[in-house]
Enzyme design. Structure first.
Site, mmCIF file in Angstrom:
data_model
loop_
_atom_site.group_PDB
_atom_site.id
_atom_site.type_symbol
_atom_site.label_atom_id
_atom_site.label_comp_id
_atom_site.label_asym_id
_atom_site.label_seq_id
_atom_site.Cartn_x
_atom_site.Cartn_y
_atom_site.Cartn_z
ATOM 1 N N ASP A 1 0.828 -1.197 0.000
ATOM 2 C CA ASP A 1 0.000 0.000 0.000
ATOM 3 C C ASP A 1 0.872 1.262 0.000
ATOM 4 O O ASP A 1 1.962 1.276 0.573
ATOM 5 C CB ASP A 1 -0.886 -0.029 1.246
ATOM 6 C CG ASP A 1 -1.843 1.133 1.331
ATOM 7 O OD1 ASP A 1 -2.715 1.234 0.459
ATOM 8 O OD2 ASP A 1 -1.708 1.938 2.275
ATOM 9 N N GLU B 1 1.531 -0.068 -4.807
ATOM 10 C CA GLU B 1 0.477 0.865 -5.185
ATOM 11 C C GLU B 1 1.135 2.177 -5.592
ATOM 12 O O GLU B 1 1.662 2.907 -4.763
ATOM 13 C CB GLU B 1 -0.490 1.105 -4.033
ATOM 14 C CG GLU B 1 -1.637 2.036 -4.431
ATOM 15 C CD GLU B 1 -2.433 2.567 -3.255
ATOM 16 O OE1 GLU B 1 -3.608 2.915 -3.439
ATOM 17 O OE2 GLU B 1 -1.863 2.662 -2.140
#
Length: 616
Positions: free
Chosen positions: A330, A359
């Site tokens: 993330d 990400e």
């Protein structure tokens, strides 16, 4: 049996040690490790009341205690050990403090055979993204866990916990496998013991513990094993940029330099473009990278070597413990570039075929390409991150299938033009591509089902036949729709049928509408056909600029060839095939969607918003 005084004394002594250990040593992280890792160094974090003044020794003869590190907070000790010559064993870590002695047993385990040969996900896979709290509730008894800060379940509240769990996913592995995907990506499953809004999993309070409302560590390991048995890989979501404010590492910080801005809330600007901006000011870059996502998500300082080691080890621990096949990291560009690069190298050292996707939510292919391994734009720096998320392509796909296509602008021409710029990527086949995910509006819209079903078919066809690693968000196969403007909670709706009291069960075809079954069947056909199809999963890509709004491209590997034609307009089209001969190896082929034979003579007729997937 008659108990001797010595036995009674021993039992009392052991009981005293156990009680003392339970109250004083609150955390041991990681709880165990393995012999035979490529990197022989192990960090063990001990957390307990005033343990820093203790003298430390270990009972092992073949493990070297290299370093004992004290932090500003007396409740922490960091032990660094050399396991180069270690064999599997259980040894004692002994803390001597005044006249007290605390013994902490520690296990070095035997690695599984071929543990280092884990197969990572790649372009032969299609990932199915699941938010565990919202997919299926397989074990209602874990919905409410006494003592956890947010224990209520309220399915009417899109921002509350709904009760989905690992057992619910396990019970639907056949459904997932039969759909035709080859991997499941789970939004974070680690403990999120926060006061509210923690259903999504992105505020971790214990990096080594599955959230008890989802299940246990053992249940996760078993889920991975059962997924593997059905031919499904498992990708685990992780977050190194920040943790939850209820994490013991933040509530009782080892030292203030474990967190950015000395543990004081400072809002990030979200401008991670500063990482690659050659003109960025130091102030702007620091605010973007060191600033916090929110006040309840304190920003970890990966430049602190102890923090870096703690995070790196936590990921390796889950790979070794559960046998996962990949990690989705993330907010990758929000963390320290150099540390994240070292992390990717550390994981690859232990598991050469393992894959990590970061990400990289940035607005252009140039900016995204900076983060991919071996990017020429980042040189001499190297992120060592093999897979990045192609957000710019997602944005274009959400637009391209709405618009009319001309030969020079709009619609499918946007896709042609974008792919023609793949020269900026070090490895286009390693890009994660997707129509939507848990942070974006869902791709399907309900306003005009006929129009949107054509849009859906074209988009799925392109997603599953172009370069890259496709990802599908759960519920896409049954036309789930939601707009981000109405809040993130609604983007993560419950899958109908995942709860015992659901009025509809869309896991069962008999309960779905005709439109839903049409969409499901279309996706399933493409996914099952894609499995093992080397022209798609390994092949080269050659495309032809849109002509009369029709976009065509070939995927080729060896003597295998697949050619896709997409009509980007709301009217029938007839095109001459002379410009396409170099991507048409023969004058007839089978359309894998309809199963019919297509003759490729002088001209080709295409239905409005039509799709042909020709296999030669």
């Amino acid at each position: 049996m008659k108990k001797t005084p010595r036995l009674i004394f021993t039992l009392l002594f052991m009981g005293l040690f156990q009680a003392l250990s339970a109250t004083v040593v609150k955390k041991v992280a990681p709880a165990c490790w393995w012999a035979g890792m490529k990197n022989p160094e192990l960090q063990v974090l001990l957390y307990g009341d005033n343990i820093a003044s203790a003298d430390v020794c270990i009972s092992s003869k073949d493990i070297i205690l290299k370093e004992v590190v004290k932090q500003k907070n007396p409740n922490y000790l960091l032990l660094y050990m050399d396991l180069a010559d270690a064999v599997p064993q259980t040894f004692d870590i002994t803390l001597k403090q005044d006249k007290k002695q605390i013994v902490v047993p520690y296990e070095i385990r035997q690695r599984k055979t071929k543990a280092a040969e884990i197969k990572g996900f790649n372009s032969s896979d299609v990932l199915y993204l699941i938010m565990p709290d919202r997919f299926a509730n397989g074990n209602p008894s874990n919905d409410i866990v006494p003592g956890m800060l947010e224990s209520a379940v309220d399915r009417k509240n899109p921002f509350a916990r709904h009760g989905g769990d690992l057992n619910g996913i396990e019970k639907h592995l056949d459904y997932i496998s039969n759909l035709g995907v080859t991997a499941i990506w789970l939004n974070p499953i680690q403990e999120n013991d926060m006061k509210e809004g923690s259903y999504h999993g992105y505020a971790i309070t214990d990096y080594y513990q599955v959230d008890r409302r989802l299940g246990s560590n053992d249940e996760f390991r078993i889920l991975v094993e059962k997924a593997h048995a059905k031919g499904l890989k498992v990708v685990m979501d992780m977050i190194f940029n920040h943790c939850g404010s209820e994490n013991y590492l933040f509530k009782d910080m080892p030292s203030e330099d474990w967190f950015n801005y000395k543990g004081q809330y400072t809002q990030t600007s979200f401008q991670t473009i500063t990482q690659s901006d050659p003109y960025a000011s130091d102030y702007s870059k620091k605010l973007a990278i060191d600033g916090w996502f929110t006040e309840v998500m304190p920003d970890l300082n990966q430049r602190n070597r102890h923090v870096a080691t703690y995070l790196i080890q936590s990921s390796i621990w889950w790979i070794e413990y559960a046998g996962i096949n990949g990690i989705r990291q993330d907010t990758h560009p929000y963390a320290d570039f150099d540390m994240m690069s070292r992390w990717c190298e550390a994981v690859t050292l232990e598991y050469p075929d393992f894959n990590i996707v970061g990400e990289t939510w940035l607005g252009s292919n140039v900016l995204v390409s900076y983060w991919q391994k071996n990017s020429k734009l980042a040189a001499p720096r190297n992120s060592m991150l093999r897979t990045v998320m192609d957000f710019p392509l997602m944005t274009l796909m959400n637009r391209a299938f709405d618009e009319e296509t001309t030969d020079w602008n709009g619609g499918l021409f946007l896709l042609y033009e974008y792919l023609s710029q793949d020269i900026v990527y070090a490895s286009p086949m390693d890009l994660l591509i997707f129509l939507d995910n848990h942070d974006t509006s869902r791709f399907y819209r309900k306003e005009d089902d006929t129009r949107n079903l054509n849009r859906y078919r074209q988009a799925l066809t392109f997603l599953l036949t172009t370069r890259g690693i496709p990802q599908i968000y759960y519920g896409t196969e049954i036309l789930m729709a939601a707009d981000k403007a109405n809040g993130d909670g609604l983007l993560r709706c419950d899958y109908p049928g995942g709860w015992q009291d659901d009025s509809k069960n869309y896991f069962d075809a008999a309960s779905r509408t005709l439109l839903q079954n049409t969409a499901f069947a279309y996706m399933q056909k493409l996914l099952q056909w894609r499995k093992g199809n080397e022209a798609i999963t390994k092949g080269s890509l050659k495309h032809i600029a849109p002509n009369k709004g029709i976009y065509a491209y070939e995927r080729k590997f060896g003597d295998k060839s697949v050619v896709v034609f997409l009509n980007g307009n709301d009217r029938k089209q007839t095109i001459g095939l002379a410009p396409y001969r170099e991507i048409l190896p023969r004058t007839s082929a089978t359309d894998i969607i309809s199963g019919r034979k297509v003759e490729l003579g002088e001209e080709l007729d295409m239905e409005n918003r039509g799709v042909l997937v020709l296999e030669f």
